[in-house]
Design an enzyme around this catalytic site. Sequence first.
Site, PDB file in Angstrom:
ATOM      1  CE  LYS A 197     -27.176 -14.997  -5.171  1.00 15.81           C
ATOM      2  NZ  LYS A 197     -25.864 -14.627  -5.651  1.00 15.81           N
ATOM      3  CE  LYS A 207     -25.515 -18.800  -7.728  1.00 17.95           C
ATOM      4  NZ  LYS A 207     -24.131 -18.480  -7.829  1.00 17.95           N
ATOM      5  NE  ARG A 259     -22.611 -11.971   2.995  1.00 16.24           N
ATOM      6  CZ  ARG A 259     -21.790 -12.973   3.276  1.00 16.24           C
ATOM      7  NH1 ARG A 259     -20.506 -12.846   3.038  1.00 16.24           N
ATOM      8  NH2 ARG A 259     -22.241 -14.086   3.791  1.00 16.24           N
ATOM      9  CB  CYS A 291       0.493 -38.963  -2.264  1.00 16.33           C
ATOM     10  SG  CYS A 291       0.522 -37.187  -2.008  1.00 16.33           S
ATOM     11  CB  SER A 305     -24.011 -16.688   1.751  1.00 11.73           C
ATOM     12  OG  SER A 305     -23.573 -17.641   2.663  1.00 11.73           O
ATOM     13  CB  CYS A 329       1.157 -35.318   2.776  1.00 19.55           C
ATOM     14  SG  CYS A 329       0.955 -34.899   1.038  1.00 19.55           S
ATOM     15  CD  GLU A 337     -26.195  -7.558  -4.300  1.00 18.44           C
ATOM     16  OE1 GLU A 337     -26.727  -7.714  -3.184  1.00 18.44           O
ATOM     17  OE2 GLU A 337     -25.267  -8.258  -4.713  1.00 18.44           O
ATOM     18  CE  LYS A 344     -34.708 -12.655  -0.371  1.00 23.32           C
ATOM     19  NZ  LYS A 344     -34.669 -11.189  -0.324  1.00 23.32           N
ATOM     20  CD  GLU A 387     -36.811 -10.814  -3.041  1.00 25.92           C
ATOM     21  OE1 GLU A 387     -35.651 -10.446  -2.799  1.00 25.92           O
ATOM     22  OE2 GLU A 387     -37.658 -11.036  -2.163  1.00 25.92           O
ATOM     23  CG  ASP A 395      -1.908  -1.093   1.218  1.00 21.69           C
ATOM     24  OD1 ASP A 395      -2.809  -1.069   2.044  1.00 21.69           O
ATOM     25  OD2 ASP A 395      -1.803  -1.979   0.346  1.00 21.69           O
ATOM     26  CE1 TYR A 414     -30.469  -8.445  -0.376  1.00 27.59           C
ATOM     27  CE2 TYR A 414     -30.179  -7.507  -2.568  1.00 27.59           C
ATOM     28  CZ  TYR A 414     -29.646  -8.071  -1.420  1.00 27.59           C
ATOM     29  OH  TYR A 414     -28.302  -8.266  -1.325  1.00 27.59           O
ATOM     30  CB  CYS A 456       4.056 -37.253   0.940  1.00 22.23           C
ATOM     31  SG  CYS A 456       2.561 -38.231   1.085  1.00 22.23           S
ATOM     32  CB  CYS A 506      -2.479 -38.431   0.174  1.00 21.38           C
ATOM     33  SG  CYS A 506      -0.995 -38.560   1.166  1.00 21.38           S
ATOM     34  CG  ASP A 566     -22.683 -11.070  -9.963  1.00 19.75           C
ATOM     35  OD1 ASP A 566     -22.388 -11.150  -8.747  1.00 19.75           O
ATOM     36  OD2 ASP A 566     -21.964 -11.500 -10.870  1.00 19.75           O
ATOM     37  CD  GLU A 622       6.943  -1.249  -2.241  1.00 18.76           C
ATOM     38  OE1 GLU A 622       8.124  -1.505  -2.414  1.00 18.76           O
ATOM     39  OE2 GLU A 622       6.045  -2.120  -2.225  1.00 18.76           O
TER      40      GLU A 622
HETATM   41  S1  IVH Z   1     -31.347 -11.959   0.438  1.00 21.24           S
HETATM   42  C1  IVH Z   1     -30.387 -14.642   3.636  1.00 21.24           C
HETATM   43  N1  IVH Z   1     -32.134 -11.119  -1.863  1.00 21.24           N
HETATM   44  O1  IVH Z   1     -26.980 -12.748  -2.837  1.00 21.24           O
HETATM   45  C2  IVH Z   1     -30.669 -13.755   2.574  1.00 21.24           C
HETATM   46  N2  IVH Z   1     -29.798 -11.541  -1.576  1.00 21.24           N
HETATM   47  O2  IVH Z   1     -25.775 -15.310  -1.680  1.00 21.24           O
HETATM   48  C3  IVH Z   1     -29.508 -13.281   1.790  1.00 21.24           C
HETATM   49  N3  IVH Z   1     -28.430 -11.019  -3.523  1.00 21.24           N
HETATM   50  O3  IVH Z   1     -25.016 -11.518  -0.196  1.00 21.24           O
HETATM   51  C4  IVH Z   1     -29.762 -12.026   1.161  1.00 21.24           C
HETATM   52  N4  IVH Z   1     -30.080 -10.341  -4.792  1.00 21.24           N
HETATM   53  O4  IVH Z   1     -25.424  -9.984  -2.180  1.00 21.24           O
HETATM   54  C5  IVH Z   1     -31.079 -11.503  -1.130  1.00 21.24           C
HETATM   55  N5  IVH Z   1     -32.999 -10.352  -3.841  1.00 21.24           N
HETATM   56  C6  IVH Z   1     -31.951 -10.718  -3.112  1.00 21.24           C
HETATM   57  C7  IVH Z   1     -30.621 -10.707  -3.620  1.00 21.24           C
HETATM   58  C8  IVH Z   1     -29.572 -11.136  -2.820  1.00 21.24           C
HETATM   59  C9  IVH Z   1     -28.771 -10.528  -4.713  1.00 21.24           C
HETATM   60  C10 IVH Z   1     -27.053 -11.370  -3.100  1.00 21.24           C
HETATM   61  C11 IVH Z   1     -26.576 -10.698  -1.842  1.00 21.24           C
HETATM   62  C12 IVH Z   1     -26.207 -11.788  -0.887  1.00 21.24           C
HETATM   63  C13 IVH Z   1     -26.042 -12.952  -1.806  1.00 21.24           C
HETATM   64  C14 IVH Z   1     -26.374 -14.235  -1.088  1.00 21.24           C
END
Ligand code: IVH
Length: 673
Positions: A120, A310, A141, A404, A84, A435, A178, A286, A118, A35, A222, A407, A428, A122, A37
């Site tokens: 998700k 996903k 977080r 292995c 998470s 090892c 988010e 949810k 909802e 940091d 959310y 080792c 192993c 990113d 440097e």
């Molecule tokens: S709810 C226990 N709602 O997903 C509930 N998360 O893997 C967790 N994310 O860290 C959060 N959209 O960054 C929730 N509609 C949504 C979301 C959401 C994106 C992300 C969030 C969380 C991660 C969980």
Amino acid sequence: MKNRNLIKKDYINKIKELTEHNKHYYEKSSPKISDAEYDKLKNKITNLEKKYSFLESKNSPSLLVGSKPSKNFLKSKHRVKMLSLSNAFGYEDLKNFEKKISNFLNLKKDTDIEYSVEPKIDGISASLTYKNNNLVLGLSRGDGISGEIITENLKTIREIPKLIKDKKFPKDIDIRGEVYIGKSDFEKLKDRFANPRNAASGSLRQKDPSETKKIPLRFIAYTYGFNSEMNFKKQSEFLNLLKIWGFNTNTHNKIISNVNNLVQNHKDFEKKRYDLDFDVDGLVYKINDLDLQKRLGFVANAPRWAIAHKFSADSSFSKILNIEIQIGRTGALTPVAKIKPVNIGGVVVSNATLHNEEEIIRKDIRVGDTVKVERAGDVIPHVLSVDLKKRLKESKNFLFPKNCPSCGSKVIKDFNKISKKYDAVQRCSSEGYKCEKIAIEKIKHFVSKEAFNIEGLGKKVVEKFWDLKFINLPFDIFNLNYKKIEELEGWGKLSAQNLRKSIEKSKSVGLDKFIFSLGIRHIGQENAKLLSQYFLNVENFSNLTKNFNFDSLANIDGIGETQINSLKNFFSDQVNLNVVKKLISILNVRNILENKKGKLKNKTFMFTGKLSNISRAEAKSLTEENSGKILSNVSKKLDYLVIGEKPTAKKVKQAKELNIKIISQQEWKKLLN
Ligand code: IVH
């Protein structure tokens, strides 16, 4: 005065150097300089600009947010953990998820469960604390337990309300959501960041909020953390309230029941995903009813009441250059294909897992083959299939090693007593520190986020320190020579000091994390917690030596034969015993505080027979929430045997013989009040 051209050349070279370091920091997450440097280089550039007004560059650190964010934000504990989500990849996973919920809640067959669906996004999650309608604190977080205080940076985001006018807004609440960058906005920034998520993360962690302000960050709310007034009963109601209070919510949020409908909606949404102005990696489901959410609670780091579905993976073709064997912490040998680097959905992939020998044989994978590689979100890329038409004539079967590669110990397969089959995974046989490769992986696990959580001691640093013989066993971490570290390339005084600070801080550790960090096979976070609740303090835990009566651990509900055998193995090894002993002498292992408020404190319970209106899992979970302990064997240690319909006769008989109180479900409920 120096020649104008020379000054310009010097300036441009320095900017180039800085841009290179930005890349290492953001895109590769592996800074090449300390940091200090970095700051020195940045100052040199800004000083040149001040001195010579003719110098300018669109890549100047004075203009860019790409400059390095400070890693030194103060931290604050989340009042409610930021969890998470577990992942589902299709119908089967979702059916399983719903079945578990239905069993836990003891729902009648075919009861429709309503989900809030909802997108998700990113991005980067953030938690905003509002007190008396004012935004007073903003946290990242972090590790889910505490986050960095980034209030001022979050305040620069237009879509985050600083003051809520609505009179019904809770007096004290954490609003969570988010932070992200719209895809169209990202287009203008794309030569500076690898992807929108990196850009959002980097911008949020700038030391100077005016740097954050330059980036068009957005916010979608959310969920909530702590909340003083729960005046809503459903997640969908809460989402509507968020809108009334002035937050953005996702316009694609929906309510859906039935797994078939979830899958259909997922299909439809996946087609639309590329037309949206934000990156999504799936849909979050949810349970809509918040009372049910509360009853379901969570396991380890994820709620039982939610899951991320996903989107299907991206895939591409590449060639296998070599097959290497990686050795994991538990000794598992994993074959990995080194492939010709290929871009799959925006990420350059050069490794793909082949899982195990059986998989290689089944798919007939060979070095030199052209293969289809798939990558989904944060899941490790894997080889899907071989294009046999492109196979080279001289190609040969891959021979899995019998010893292995690290080792030389014999490679073995475990016999699974339940399935009555040998595991596909080869290991192993020298599990432990003997090892070298296993030892390194054990140390990486020891310092990882879920264990000692030592900031600045990532996997690459562990490897480097290992090569330099700075560390050999976990306790060496607490006896590092910082003078030597300071002199290493890419380090410096500040970085060494920061490492020292985070190592010192980590010395105070909860018993559960301590047990988990030892990396005992089959003792994950949940089991470590169970063991810590049983032993309560490190003195008791240190009784675990060769002579310990390991079978007594069968009393802990959740700990079975597999775990007990693994503990026996671990504690019969002299090196392990020394490691544990030495660590205990260095560390401050905190006791597990028993929940003093619980009505069932110091009481042990066991359930037998079918309970009415409540599942066994929920009854156990309720008992534990009230500080009661669950045992899985009838023994003198048992206080109450709770009997439902058709209890196991043997258990009742044993309990009678030992004079243990036998109570009905109603009586147990009374104890709980
Ligand atoms: S709810 C226990 N709602 O997903 C509930 N998360 O893997 C967790 N994310 O860290 C959060 N959209 O960054 C929730 N509609 C949504 C979301 C959401 C994106 C992300 C969030 C969380 C991660 C969980």
